[in-house]
Scaffold this active site. Structure first.
Site, PDB file in Angstrom:
ATOM      1  N   HIS A 246      19.272  43.329  41.314  1.00 10.14           N
ATOM      2  CA  HIS A 246      19.874  42.298  40.878  1.00 10.14           C
ATOM      3  C   HIS A 246      21.405  41.929  41.343  1.00 10.14           C
ATOM      4  O   HIS A 246      22.002  41.164  40.825  1.00 10.14           O
ATOM      5  CB  HIS A 246      20.050  42.748  39.086  1.00 10.14           C
ATOM      6  CG  HIS A 246      18.696  42.216  38.241  1.00 10.14           C
ATOM      7  ND1 HIS A 246      18.734  40.964  37.645  1.00 10.14           N
ATOM      8  CD2 HIS A 246      17.710  43.120  38.076  1.00 10.14           C
ATOM      9  CE1 HIS A 246      17.575  41.093  37.159  1.00 10.14           C
ATOM     10  NE2 HIS A 246      16.903  42.328  37.471  1.00 10.14           N
TER      11      HIS A 246
ATOM     12  N   ASP B 175      29.222  39.460  43.382  1.00  8.64           N
ATOM     13  CA  ASP B 175      28.542  39.441  42.425  1.00  8.64           C
ATOM     14  C   ASP B 175      26.973  38.990  42.964  1.00  8.64           C
ATOM     15  O   ASP B 175      26.803  38.174  43.739  1.00  8.64           O
ATOM     16  CB  ASP B 175      29.010  38.317  41.355  1.00  8.64           C
ATOM     17  CG  ASP B 175      28.991  38.604  39.974  1.00  8.64           C
ATOM     18  OD1 ASP B 175      27.839  39.454  39.798  1.00  8.64           O
ATOM     19  OD2 ASP B 175      29.802  38.281  39.250  1.00  8.64           O
TER      20      ASP B 175
HETATM   21  O1  LIG Z   1      24.737  47.549  31.895  1.00  8.49           O
HETATM   22  P1  LIG Z   1      25.760  47.622  32.399  1.00  8.49           P
HETATM   23  O2  LIG Z   1      26.274  48.991  33.356  1.00  8.49           O
HETATM   24  O3  LIG Z   1      27.045  47.638  31.522  1.00  8.49           O
HETATM   25  O4  LIG Z   1      25.870  46.310  33.352  1.00  8.49           O
HETATM   26  C1  LIG Z   1      25.629  45.194  32.979  1.00  8.49           C
HETATM   27  C2  LIG Z   1      24.573  44.615  34.144  1.00  8.49           C
HETATM   28  O5  LIG Z   1      25.317  44.346  35.314  1.00  8.49           O
HETATM   29  C3  LIG Z   1      24.673  44.152  36.448  1.00  8.49           C
HETATM   30  O6  LIG Z   1      24.311  42.633  36.374  1.00  8.49           O
HETATM   31  C4  LIG Z   1      23.515  42.018  37.433  1.00  8.49           C
HETATM   32  O7  LIG Z   1      22.412  41.440  37.357  1.00  8.49           O
HETATM   33  C5  LIG Z   1      22.633  40.013  36.666  1.00  8.49           C
HETATM   34  C6  LIG Z   1      21.457  39.355  36.479  1.00  8.49           C
HETATM   35  O8  LIG Z   1      20.367  39.409  37.456  1.00  8.49           O
HETATM   36  C7  LIG Z   1      23.686  39.211  37.774  1.00  8.49           C
HETATM   37  O9  LIG Z   1      23.816  37.813  37.287  1.00  8.49           O
HETATM   38  C8  LIG Z   1      24.713  39.820  37.993  1.00  8.49           C
HETATM   39  O10 LIG Z   1      25.484  39.295  38.916  1.00  8.49           O
HETATM   40  C9  LIG Z   1      24.509  41.400  38.514  1.00  8.49           C
HETATM   41  O11 LIG Z   1      25.742  42.027  38.741  1.00  8.49           O
HETATM   42  C10 LIG Z   1      23.344  45.066  36.635  1.00  8.49           C
HETATM   43  O12 LIG Z   1      22.516  44.457  37.626  1.00  8.49           O
HETATM   44  C11 LIG Z   1      22.378  45.319  35.552  1.00  8.49           C
HETATM   45  O13 LIG Z   1      21.693  46.422  35.799  1.00  8.49           O
HETATM   46  C12 LIG Z   1      23.620  45.616  34.320  1.00  8.49           C
HETATM   47  O14 LIG Z   1      22.837  45.747  32.896  1.00  8.49           O
HETATM   48  O1  LIG Z   2      31.304  38.957  25.253  1.00  2.00           O
HETATM   49  C1  LIG Z   2      30.365  38.559  25.905  1.00  2.00           C
HETATM   50  C2  LIG Z   2      30.539  37.788  26.985  1.00  2.00           C
HETATM   51  C3  LIG Z   2      29.274  37.573  27.927  1.00  2.00           C
HETATM   52  N1  LIG Z   2      28.228  38.182  27.707  1.00  2.00           N
HETATM   53  C4  LIG Z   2      27.275  37.823  28.369  1.00  2.00           C
HETATM   54  O2  LIG Z   2      27.103  38.600  29.548  1.00  2.00           O
HETATM   55  C5  LIG Z   2      26.413  38.187  30.595  1.00  2.00           C
HETATM   56  C6  LIG Z   2      27.005  38.479  31.980  1.00  2.00           C
HETATM   57  O3  LIG Z   2      26.030  38.246  33.030  1.00  2.00           O
HETATM   58  P1  LIG Z   2      26.526  37.955  34.595  1.00  2.00           P
HETATM   59  O4  LIG Z   2      25.242  37.778  35.249  1.00  2.00           O
HETATM   60  O5  LIG Z   2      27.320  36.785  34.567  1.00  2.00           O
HETATM   61  O6  LIG Z   2      27.244  39.372  34.936  1.00  2.00           O
HETATM   62  P2  LIG Z   2      27.041  40.831  34.689  1.00  2.00           P
HETATM   63  O7  LIG Z   2      27.966  41.378  33.664  1.00  2.00           O
HETATM   64  O8  LIG Z   2      25.501  40.864  34.647  1.00  2.00           O
HETATM   65  O9  LIG Z   2      27.582  41.550  35.957  1.00  2.00           O
HETATM   66  C7  LIG Z   2      26.312  36.746  30.333  1.00  2.00           C
HETATM   67  O10 LIG Z   2      24.882  36.499  29.950  1.00  2.00           O
HETATM   68  C8  LIG Z   2      27.150  36.560  29.193  1.00  2.00           C
HETATM   69  O11 LIG Z   2      26.840  35.483  28.467  1.00  2.00           O
HETATM   70  C9  LIG Z   2      28.167  39.031  26.630  1.00  2.00           C
HETATM   71  O12 LIG Z   2      27.139  39.604  26.509  1.00  2.00           O
HETATM   72  N2  LIG Z   2      29.234  39.148  25.951  1.00  2.00           N
END
Ligand SMILES: O=P(O)(O)OC[C@H]1O[C@H](O[C@H]2O[C@H](CO)[C@@H](O)[C@H](O)[C@H]2O)[C@H](O)[C@@H](O)[C@@H]1O
Ligand SMILES: O=c1ccn([C@@H]2O[C@H](COP(=O)(O)OP(=O)(O)O)[C@@H](O)[C@H]2O)c(=O)[nH]1
Length: 767
Positions: A185, A392
């Site tokens: 991801h 990202d």
């Molecule tokens: O679970 P966390 O450590 O708090 O992190 C949240 C998620 O972040 C990452 O998101 C990635 O996947 C998204 C969906 O494909 C993508 O849109 C984003 O750009 C990526 O950074 C991470 O890969 C997840 O595993 C985490 O749960």
């Molecule tokens: O207070 C908030 C604000 C945003 N989001 C969600 O967090 C996700 C962020 O995903 P993104 O791919 O933009 O970045 P990531 O946090 O996975 O790196 C989106 O679905 C938002 O709707 C959330 O769960 N809580």
């Protein structure tokens, strides 16, 4: 038939032959809380791309989700927890010891991999430590133990993300035929950055145990291919990687969102009320919105500085433009995240202090999670969204914003460094490191004509409605099912060992041992003349051929002079240029009398002074037409060359640039040209070469000829390139490929071939 109906039927149709879809991710898609009074767990579903992407699949196929709880569940509560989790959400938890969890999640996954994969060398710093890697392995093994307890051969196992890169390899060891997919991801960085990680090879090898690997963008896949080629020396093509005898295809599959969920939410009375309240509060203001986890990849300080510069450069916006920054707490235990929080809050304070007054606060900063109704309302009322990550993987906020902009057509200011920039045409792309450009983009967004805003919105809206999360999940599962059905057979290919065939070998009275040279007995070299048999190899061939129960043949695409020079003194049979030239074994104990081996085939034959037989008259005039074509390709493909043998022409691209796969590209072009050139010859795509040879020259013909010539054989051991002959009903034939699985047996490389032959020759019962 409409498209979604068609899709629904196809994915459901998988049910007929497939077991369950088992999704494995670091975190379970739910968070849990315990009510001690009622001895009851309640679960809240998380949001995000993965959860949305699997909604459709969950409804149509038997489904299981395995992941870490992310919290400590006391031993005495685990049974109840597991029962409820399975019954209500089809989830199975993985428990991690607290220290392992800390080192695996904060230490290695988020302290080492996360910053480096996002090109942030400083944040990654010297954070790699041996004990963190050990905990990463321990945690991956804990996942493997839970998955292997439940997985069955017909299940599809889909592993997610950088936390679990070793898991596929562990699962493959536990169950070689398991059907496995992986999706990354986050970005896969250029190999210049990736190669910094001390355990770089181990991580690649981990995921290469899958049947298919997915990425959000073509760039990430390209970087992965280069890393496999440079660091592991794998053969690669733009479509995938050859690893341990198998081809692993890569798919580019950008994740989407569920737009309906946002549109439906916006229609509710509750959200309409919140929208009304926000509109009153921010009346006469231009609203910029940014929603991120508080993470250094999101470029929050860069954005704040650009907003400050916008207020400075365009003073007309002072008092009139605001930025709402939602910063969701994330990885709060990690040092870099603590530092970032201080940096962001200092900047917010500074800008608000400088440009704010009693009636106006330029930045509204919220360090908390926003409930879904409020989030949708914020998306709806803002004039522009700022998604300005410095890297990202994808970024879903960008798409969620569009889903809520049906009326306002607000502008999406999007970083070039977010994966979503590859798909979201219509967004206003910016370089977040260029503060001036970003400040100008903000100004442009809130002064843009309605016509341009609508034009941009229409393109974006169409994209998010066609590339939904649901389509993403379903198409990955369908592709994985198709690919892994084929590779399940390949995965089952056993490695050839003497122990496996010992019984047959000892029982056989006459064994035919047919061995190919390049790629099987002799490793490929950059130029054909640099490869030659070692002393060890000729010794073992000698020993094998001295056994009266053995008849040994060496088969090759090489010319007869080379074979004569290499093996001419051994009591072995030789087949040069794929059997066109044939020097048979004279076997005194058998029925054959060593006469003309081509007799009876109808061809006129000739024999040379060294005892090589070959067809006397064959039309090779076509070679004159092919040579100019090969010359043309050689001149235009740096690192390539061609070889002219008596009957065959071979164009080699072994030394062309592997990173760009230019050689493969040219080989395909050459093939097309040759296919359209009329000759009485065949075009064969070989190991980094393209060969044009008479139809008479083939491994299959050669092997059949040898088997016919020695009819008394009761065992055949063939090691070399596939003949495509069907040996299913002939258990006495041991058909073994080298470096590529798919034949009856498999040996990884020429070193292992030699080791196998030595062991065979050492056989104590062999005379
Ligand atoms: O679970 P966390 O450590 O708090 O992190 C949240 C998620 O972040 C990452 O998101 C990635 O996947 C998204 C969906 O494909 C993508 O849109 C984003 O750009 C990526 O950074 C991470 O890969 C997840 O595993 C985490 O749960
Ligand atoms: O207070 C908030 C604000 C945003 N989001 C969600 O967090 C996700 C962020 O995903 P993104 O791919 O933009 O970045 P990531 O946090 O996975 O790196 C989106 O679905 C938002 O709707 C959330 O769960 N809580």
């Amino acid at each position: 038939m409409n498209l979604s109906l068609k899709r629904a039927q196809t994915i459901s149709a998988l049910k007929e032959h497939m077991g369950r879809v088992i999704v494995v991710s670091n975190r379970l898609p739910v968070s849990a809380s315990y009510d001690a009074d009622k001895d009851n767990w309640t679960f809240t579903m998380s949001s995000g791309g993965l959860v949305a992407g699997l909604e459709g699949v969950k409804k149509k196929l038997p489904f299981l989700w395995i992941g870490w709880t992310g919290q400590v569940i006391p031993k005495e509560q685990q049974k109840k927890f597991e029962e409820q989790l399975l019954a209500q959400h089809n989830c199975i938890p993985v428990y991690l010891d607290e220290k392992v969890a800390e080192e695996f999640y904060n230490g290695f996954s988020n302290g080492v991999l996360w910053p480096l994969f996002h090109y942030l060398l400083e944040e990654s710093g010297s954070s790699y430590r041996e004990h963190l890697w050990k905990s990463y392995l321990t945690a991956n093994q804990a996942f493997a133990d839970v998955v292997s307890k439940t997985m069955r051969a017909t299940d599809l196992v889909w592993v997610h993300d950088y936390h679990l890169m070793k898991l596929p390899e562990m699962l493959r060891k536990m169950q070689p035929a398991v059907r496995l997919g992986f999706f990354l991801h986050i970005p896969f960085p250029t190999s210049e950055i990736y190669q910094i990680i001390p355990v770089r090879n181990a991580l690649l090898q981990g995921v290469l145990n899958c049947d298919m690997i997915g990425f959000h963008t073509y760039d990430y896949a390209r970087h992965f291919i280069t890393a496999c080629s440079r660091l592991l020396g794998c053969e690669t093509t733009p479509a995938g990687v050859h690893y341990e005898g198998k081809f692993i295809p890569l798919v580019i599959s950008p994740v989407g969102i569920d737009p309906d969920k946002f549109e439906n939410e916006l229609r509710t009375d509750a959200v309409q009320k919140i929208i009304g309240d926000f509109q009153t509060s921010f009346k006469d203001k231009k609203v910029f919105l940014a929603v991120d986890r508080l993470d250094y990849i999101k470029g929050i300080p860069h954005r704040l500085r650009a907003f400050q510069l916008m207020l400075e450069t365009y003073p007309e916006w002072r008092g009139k433009a605001i930025l709402i920054q939602v910063a969701v707490p994330s990885r709060t235990e990690v040092e870099q995240y603590k530092k970032l929080k201080i940096e962001v809050e200092t900047l917010v304070g500074h800008i608000n202090g400088e440009y704010g007054d009693l009636d106006y606060q330029p930045i509204h900063y919220l360090f908390k999670s926003t409930p879904f109704p409020e989030l949708c309302a914020l998306y709806r009322i803002s004039d522009a969204a700022l998604v300005t990550s410095i890297r990202d993987g994808m970024n879903l906020v960008a798409q969620e914003y569009i889903a809520c902009q049906n009326e306002k057509h607000g502008i999406l200011i999007l970083s070039e460094f977010a994966g979503s920039a590859s798909s979201l045409s219509g967004a206003y792309l910016v370089n977040p490191w260029n503060t001036h450009a970003l400040a100008d983009a903000m100004h442009d967004a809130i002064t843009m004509t309605d016509e341009e805003k609508k034009g941009r919105f229409d393109v974006l809206s169409k994209y998010i409605h066609t590339h939904t999360a649901c389509n993403w999940g379903e198409s990955f599962i369908k592709d994985l099912d198709r690919v892994s059905k084929a590779s399940a057979l390949i995965n089952k290919t056993p490695k050839l060992t003497v122990d496996l065939i010992q019984e047959k070998y000892l029982a056989a009275k006459k064994r035919l041992i047919v061995l190919c040279t390049d790629g099987a007995l002799i490793a490929y070299a950059s130029l054909p003349f640099l490869a030659s048999p070692s002393r060890k190899l000729t010794d073992v061939l000698h020993r094998l051929s001295k056994d009266e129960h053995n008849i040994v043949y060496i088969s090759s695409g090489r010319d007869r002079n080379t074979l004569q020079q290499w093996f001419g003194n051994l009591p072995v049979g030789l087949a040069a240029e794929h059997g066109f030239f044939f020097r048979p074994v004279v076997d005194e104990t058998s029925a054959n009398e060593g006469g003309n081996p081509l007799m009876g085939s109808g061809a006129l034959t000739t024999v040379d002074d060294n005892g090589w037989y070959f067809p006397g008259h064959i039309d090779l005039s076509w070679k004159g037409r092919i040579v100019p074509i090969l010359t043309h390709f050689t001149e235009r493909t740096p690192g390539s060359f061609f070889e002219e043998k008596e009957t065959c022409l071979t164009w080699h691209y072994r030394s062309t640039d592997r990173e760009t796969s230019f050689g493969e590209f040219r080989a395909q072009e050459l093939r097309n040209v040759l296919d359209n050139t009329t000759t009485p010859a065949q075009v064969i795509m070989c190991e980094r070469s393209v060969e044009v040879r008479p139809f008479e020259c083939s491994q299959a013909n050669m092997l059949k000829k040898i088997m016919t010539r020695h009819p008394e054989h009761d065992m055949v051991i063939y090691i070399g390139e596939p003949t495509n002959l069907d040996f299913d009903q002939q258990p006495q034939v041991i058909d073994c490929g080298v470096g590529k699985k798919g034949q009856g047996y498999f040996l990884p490389d020429t070193t292992e071939v030699l080791r196998f032959l030595e062991k065979l020759a050492d056989n104590p019962l062999s005379s």
